[in-house]
Design a protein around this motif. Structure first.
Motif, short mmCIF file in Angstrom:
data_model
loop_
_atom_site.label_atom_id
_atom_site.label_comp_id
_atom_site.label_asym_id
_atom_site.label_seq_id
_atom_site.Cartn_x
_atom_site.Cartn_y
_atom_site.Cartn_z
N GLY A 62 1.26 11.89 -7.39
CA GLY A 62 -0.05 11.62 -7.99
C GLY A 62 -0.11 10.17 -8.43
N GLU A 63 -1.31 9.74 -8.86
CA GLU A 63 -1.47 8.34 -9.21
C GLU A 63 -0.97 8.01 -10.61
OE1 GLU A 63 -4.79 6.09 -7.98
OE2 GLU A 63 -5.66 7.74 -6.82
N THR A 89 6.15 8.67 -1.45
CA THR A 89 4.95 8.78 -2.30
C THR A 89 3.90 9.66 -1.63
OG1 THR A 89 3.94 6.84 -1.31
CG2 THR A 89 5.30 6.47 -3.26
N GLY A 144 6.75 10.89 -5.27
CA GLY A 144 5.53 10.57 -6.00
C GLY A 144 4.51 11.67 -5.74
N GLY A 149 0.80 -1.22 0.00
CA GLY A 149 0.00 0.00 0.00
C GLY A 149 0.84 1.27 0.00
N THR A 157 3.24 0.95 -8.21
CA THR A 157 3.05 2.14 -9.05
C THR A 157 4.38 2.85 -9.26
OG1 THR A 157 0.94 2.40 -7.92
CG2 THR A 157 1.65 4.22 -9.31
N ARG A 215 0.54 -11.29 -2.59
CA ARG A 215 -0.72 -10.58 -2.83
C ARG A 215 -1.32 -11.06 -4.14
NH1 ARG A 215 -1.95 -5.16 -4.86
NH2 ARG A 215 0.27 -4.87 -5.24
N GLN A 249 -0.96 -6.88 -11.89
CA GLN A 249 -1.01 -5.41 -11.76
C GLN A 249 0.22 -4.77 -12.43
OE1 GLN A 249 -0.84 -3.91 -7.71
NE2 GLN A 249 -0.83 -1.78 -8.40
P1 GDP Z 1 1.84 -1.23 -3.30
O1 GDP Z 1 0.91 -2.14 -2.54
O2 GDP Z 1 2.88 -0.65 -2.40
O3 GDP Z 1 2.43 -1.84 -4.52
O4 GDP Z 1 0.96 0.03 -3.72
P2 GDP Z 1 0.36 0.44 -5.14
O5 GDP Z 1 1.44 0.79 -6.09
O6 GDP Z 1 -0.63 -0.58 -5.57
O7 GDP Z 1 -0.36 1.81 -4.76
C1 GDP Z 1 -1.45 1.89 -3.87
C2 GDP Z 1 -2.32 3.07 -4.26
O8 GDP Z 1 -1.62 4.29 -4.06
C3 GDP Z 1 -2.74 3.07 -5.71
O9 GDP Z 1 -4.09 3.46 -5.80
C4 GDP Z 1 -1.83 4.11 -6.34
O10 GDP Z 1 -2.41 4.71 -7.48
C5 GDP Z 1 -1.67 5.10 -5.21
N1 GDP Z 1 -0.43 5.91 -5.31
C6 GDP Z 1 0.84 5.47 -5.48
N2 GDP Z 1 1.71 6.51 -5.49
C7 GDP Z 1 0.98 7.63 -5.33
C8 GDP Z 1 1.31 9.05 -5.24
O11 GDP Z 1 2.45 9.49 -5.30
N3 GDP Z 1 0.24 9.90 -5.06
C9 GDP Z 1 -1.05 9.46 -4.95
N4 GDP Z 1 -2.01 10.37 -4.77
N5 GDP Z 1 -1.38 8.16 -5.03
C10 GDP Z 1 -0.39 7.25 -5.21
#
Ligand code: GDP
Length: 296
Positions: free
Chosen positions: A276-277, A248, A274, A110, A115, A141, A147
Motif C-alpha cells: 500500500g502507499e 512493491t 510493499g 517509479g 516510499t 529527478r 520528497q
Molecule cells: P520511486 O520513483 O521509485 O522513488 O517511487 P516512489 O516511492 O515515488 O513511488 C511511486 C508511487 O508508488 C507513489 O505514488 C507511491 O505511493 C506508490 N507506491 C509505492 N509503494 C507502493 C505499494 O507497495 N503499494 C501501492 N499501492 N503503491 C505504492
C-alpha cells in the motif's frame, strides 16, 4: 468460469482413487496445468520450466496417501515446491556491523524506491528501536530529495540536510560522516532511479557502493510489471551485489508470479513486500501467501 489451479489439478486426478503410486502420465498431465497457471501468473518461462521439472521429479512415484486424494497430494507437492522456491527461510535485514549499518536502495524510477526507503526506516526506528537517518542521492529527478525529506517528517525519521548541487558520491560521503558523528545505527541511502536500466545508472551505483560499503543493497521492484520486473532484476543483479529484493504493490498484484521469478533470477531473498502507499504498509515477505495466490 475460471477454475483455480488447485481445482484443475484435482480434476486431472478425478478418475484415480487413492491407491498405489502417482503415475507418470497423470503427473505430467497435472504439470501441464501448473505450467499454464504459472505462465498466466507472469512467471518467466525459464523459471516455469525449472519449477515444473522439479515438481514433476518430486511427484512421480510418490505413494498416494490414504488420507488425501491424488489431486490434493499433487497440490501439496506443488505448494511446497513453490514455497521452497520463493525462499522458505527467514530473511530479515542483516545490520549486525559496527554502526552505522548502511542500507542502499536501488531500482528503477517509479518502482516505489523512495516510499520503500521511508517505510523501512520507519519500521527500523519503531519496531526495532534503531536510530535511523535517510539520505537521498537522487539528483536526477527534480524534487526527489525534498520528497524524502517530507516522508522523513511523516515517518519521524531524520534526513540528511540537502546541499544543492552536490553529486551522489559526495552526498554518500557526507551522509556517512554525519551518521557516524551523530551516532546513528542505520543509514539508508535512496539512490537515483531511471526509466530504464542504463550504464550510467549502474556506474553511479557502483561508485556509491564503493564509498558507502553498504551492508545491504536492496533492489526495489514493482510486482505489477511482471516480465519487465524480471529483466530489471536480472540487469541489476548482474552488476551490483544485491543482498535482497523488496517487491512493491503486492496489494495490487493478483497473480504473484513476479515473486517466483525474482527469487530464481537474483538468487536473493525477497525481504519485504510493499502492500500500500502509506508508510506502515510494508511487511516481511510471506512465501506461503504468494504460493497460495498462485495456486488459487
Ligand atoms: P520511486 O520513483 O521509485 O522513488 O517511487 P516512489 O516511492 O515515488 O513511488 C511511486 C508511487 O508508488 C507513489 O505514488 C507511491 O505511493 C506508490 N507506491 C509505492 N509503494 C507502493 C505499494 O507497495 N503499494 C501501492 N499501492 N503503491 C505504492
Amino acid at each position: 468460469m475460471f477454475d483455480s489451479l488447485s481445482d484443475r489439478l484435482s480434476g486431472v486426478f478425478d478418475r484415480l482413487r487413492g491407491r498405489g503410486a502417482l503415475n507418470e502420465a497423470d503427473v505430467r498431465a497435472a504439470m501441464r496445468e501448473v505450467r499454464i497457471a504459472l505462465l498466466e501468473a507472469d512467471v518467466s518461462l525459464p523459471v516455469v520450466r525449472e519449477f515444473v521439472d522439479k515438481a514433476t521429479e518430486r511427484a512421480v512415484g510418490q505413494q498416494v496417501l490414504k488420507s488425501v486424494t491424488p489431486g490434493q497430494q499433487v497440490v501439496k507437492i506443488v505448494n511446497d515446491a513453490l514455497v521452497e522456491m520463493l525462499g522458505a527461510e527467514a530473511s530479515d535485514l542483516d545490520l549486525d556491523v559496527s554502526p552505522p549499518a548502511v542500507v542502499m536502495m536501488v531500482g528503477l524510477q517509479g518502482s516505489g524506491k523512495t516510499t520503500t526507503t521511508a517505510k523501512i526506516a520507519k519500521r527500523l526506528a519503531g519496531k526495532d528501536r534503531k536510530k535511523v537517518m535517510m539520505a537521498s542521492l537522487d539528483v536526477a529527478r527534480p524534487a526527489a530529495q525534498e520528497q524524502l525529506a517530507v516522508l522523513g517528517r511523516q515517518a519521524d525519521v531524520a534526513t540528511l540536510p540537502i546541499v544543492a548541487g552536490q553529486q551522489p558520491v559526495d552526498i554518500a560521503r557526507r551522509a556517512l560522516q554525519a551518521a557516524k558523528l551523530q551516532g546513528f545505527d542505520v543509514l539508508m541511502l535512496d539512490t537515483a532511479g531511471r526509466l530504464h536500466v542504463d550504464q550510467a545508472l549502474m556506474e553511479e551505483m557502483k561508485a556509491v557502493a564503493d564509498v558507502a560499503t553498504p551492508q545491504e543493497i536492496l533492489l526495489v521492484v514493482d510486482a505489477l510489471t511482471g516480465q519487465d520486473a524480471v529483466n530489471v532484476a536480472k540487469n541489476f543483479s548482474d552488476q551490483v551485489p544485491l543482498t535482497g529484493v523488496v517487491l512493491t504493490r503486492l496489494d495490487g498484484d493478483a497473480r504473484g508470479g513476479a515473486a517466483l521469478s525474482m527469487r530464481a533470477v537474483t538468487g536473493k531473498p525477497i525481504k519485504f513486500a510493499g502492500v500500500g502507499e502509506a508508510l506502515d504498509k510494508i511487511e516481511a515477505f510471506h512465501p506461503e501467501r504468494i504460493a497460495g495466490r498462485i495456486l488459487g
